[in-house]
Write a protein that holds these residues in place. Structure first.
Motif, PDB file in Angstrom:
ATOM      1  N   ALA A   1       1.378   7.920  -6.082  1.00  0.00           N
ATOM      2  CA  ALA A   1       0.549   9.119  -6.146  1.00  0.00           C
ATOM      3  C   ALA A   1       1.281  10.326  -5.570  1.00  0.00           C
ATOM      4  O   ALA A   1       1.305  11.406  -6.171  1.00  0.00           O
TER       5      ALA A   1
ATOM      6  N   GLU B   1      -3.724  12.662  -4.416  1.00  0.00           N
ATOM      7  CA  GLU B   1      -4.832  11.985  -3.753  1.00  0.00           C
ATOM      8  C   GLU B   1      -4.596  10.483  -3.742  1.00  0.00           C
ATOM      9  O   GLU B   1      -4.121   9.903  -4.722  1.00  0.00           O
ATOM     10  N   PHE B   2      -4.949   9.882  -2.608  1.00  0.00           N
ATOM     11  CA  PHE B   2      -4.849   8.422  -2.477  1.00  0.00           C
ATOM     12  C   PHE B   2      -5.813   7.971  -1.404  1.00  0.00           C
ATOM     13  O   PHE B   2      -5.986   8.640  -0.377  1.00  0.00           O
ATOM     14  N   GLU B   3      -6.417   6.823  -1.615  1.00  0.00           N
ATOM     15  CA  GLU B   3      -7.295   6.230  -0.610  1.00  0.00           C
ATOM     16  C   GLU B   3      -7.029   4.741  -0.555  1.00  0.00           C
ATOM     17  O   GLU B   3      -7.225   4.019  -1.533  1.00  0.00           O
TER      18      GLU B   3
ATOM     19  N   ARG C   1      -5.796  13.722   0.759  1.00  0.00           N
ATOM     20  CA  ARG C   1      -6.252  14.602  -0.315  1.00  0.00           C
ATOM     21  C   ARG C   1      -6.253  16.028   0.236  1.00  0.00           C
ATOM     22  O   ARG C   1      -6.256  16.238   1.462  1.00  0.00           O
TER      23      ARG C   1
ATOM     24  N   GLU D   1       0.821  -1.205   0.000  1.00  0.00           N
ATOM     25  CA  GLU D   1       0.000   0.000   0.000  1.00  0.00           C
ATOM     26  C   GLU D   1       0.859   1.261   0.000  1.00  0.00           C
ATOM     27  O   GLU D   1       0.518   2.252  -0.650  1.00  0.00           O
TER      28      GLU D   1
ATOM     29  N   ASP E   1       1.853   2.014  -3.543  1.00  0.00           N
ATOM     30  CA  ASP E   1       0.768   2.616  -4.308  1.00  0.00           C
ATOM     31  C   ASP E   1       0.574   4.075  -3.903  1.00  0.00           C
ATOM     32  O   ASP E   1       0.365   4.955  -4.751  1.00  0.00           O
ATOM     33  N   ALA E   2       0.657   4.332  -2.602  1.00  0.00           N
ATOM     34  CA  ALA E   2       0.503   5.706  -2.121  1.00  0.00           C
ATOM     35  C   ALA E   2       1.658   6.588  -2.587  1.00  0.00           C
ATOM     36  O   ALA E   2       1.457   7.755  -2.951  1.00  0.00           O
TER      37      ALA E   2
END
Length: 315
Positions: free
Chosen positions: A158, A167-169, A176, A151, A154-155
């Motif tokens: 961004a 932005e990332f969730e 954000r 994770e 992936d973050a």
């Protein structure tokens, strides 16, 4: 695409001495060395055509591991930032940053600044980590570190992108409307994933721009490389990937002292012939390590390798 080096050429880089002093590889002289020695080595590598300089990452070493690992582990961002100011061309690699120990926005701030200040020379090398106490004291689940790293990657994709307000969730992290400047100088920061376990190989294949094996001997590399290529094909990833390897210890010339039976020594032609074998296995970049008794001998080895061995690697 975030390829760092030209395709079809075998590139060489090195891990810096002094900044990490594990008993596995540190030379005795490094115990009394410091910033001036790092600068001398970095400048020699920069002059000698090295593709990158690498720095390791550990926050704190538990007493049970201190004898083997030592507690000397410089911070990679501070170290690479310091050396960025005294070099011009060589890339700056974290080998490897344990990014799961930190919130991805914190890592993004540190590494974006490093890339900005160095003029776009960062290679972000990442790994899962292996010291349980580090994770525990920083409040990170050691048993779930692989999932946390996935994770984080992936973050970071961004957070290190071009947007001032990324932005990332995700399951653990989300952000954000939070701006970070400066942005990296590179349009896309290359991410090389370290590790040779099955999860690490999969992570490198599907999330990485490059792979940093952890000391795999030559005979194990073909299967690992084939697996990475298979996984990328299955995931529909068509971009080229930079495959790494850590070579045997090296000494250019006849040492005249005991460098150990596994050290590759001799004339430049002999070393180059052996190292070209990595390219035949599908390796793009090799991380070399030289035996040395003091800083000057290491600088001399770096210089000799760049002048006499490096030009023969792609003959």
């Amino acid at each position: 695409m975030a390829r760092v080096f030209p395709e079809g050429r075998l590139v060489y880089g090195m891990q810096l001495p002094v900044q990490s002093q594990s008993s596995i590889y540190a030379e005795p002289w490094e115990a009394g060395a410091g910033p001036a020695d790092l600068v001398a080595v970095a400048r020699a590598a920069d002059r000698s055509g090295f593709g990158y300089l690498a720095s390791c990452d550990h926050v704190a070493i538990p007493r049970r591991l201190a004898a083997a690992m030592s507690t000397v582990w410089y911070d990679p961002v501070a170290t690479l930032g310091y050396l960025a100011a005294v070099t011009e061309h060589v890339r700056l690699l974290s080998h490897v940053a344990i990014v799961a120990l930190r919130h991805p926005l914190l890592s993004a701030k540190q590494y974006a600044t490093l890339d900005h200040l160095s003029g776009g020379r960062l290679i972000l090398g990442v790994g899962a980590g292996h010291v349980q106490e580090e994770f525990e004291v920083l409040g990170v689940d050691f048993e779930r570190r692989g999932a946390v790293l996935d994770e984080c990657l992936d973050a970071l994709r961004a957070a290190l992108g071009p947007e001032e307000f990324p932005e990332f969730e995700g399951a653990r992290f989300g952000f954000r409307d939070l701006g970070q400047l400066p942005r990296p100088a590179q349009e896309r920061v290359p991410v090389w994933v370290g590790g040779s376990s099955a999860p690490a190989v999969r992570r490198a294949a599907v999330r990485g721009d490059g792979w940093l094996p952890q000391g795999d001997p030559r005979d194990r590399l073909p299967d690992r490389i084939a697996r990475i290529r298979q996984l990328r094909e299955e995931a529909g990833i068509t971009e080229p990937m930079e495959i790494g390897a850590i070579t045997e210890a090296l000494y250019v010339g006849e040492p005249g002292w005991d460098t150990g039976r596994r050290t590759l020594t001799g004339k430049p032609e002999r070393l180059a012939e052996s190292l070209r074998g990595y390219a035949e296995l599908g390796v793009d970049q090799i991380q070399v390590r030289f035996r040395s008794r003091d800083r000057q001998e290491l600088v001399d080895q770096i210089t000799a390798f760049g002048a006499e061995v490096g030009p023969l690697l792609n003959d």
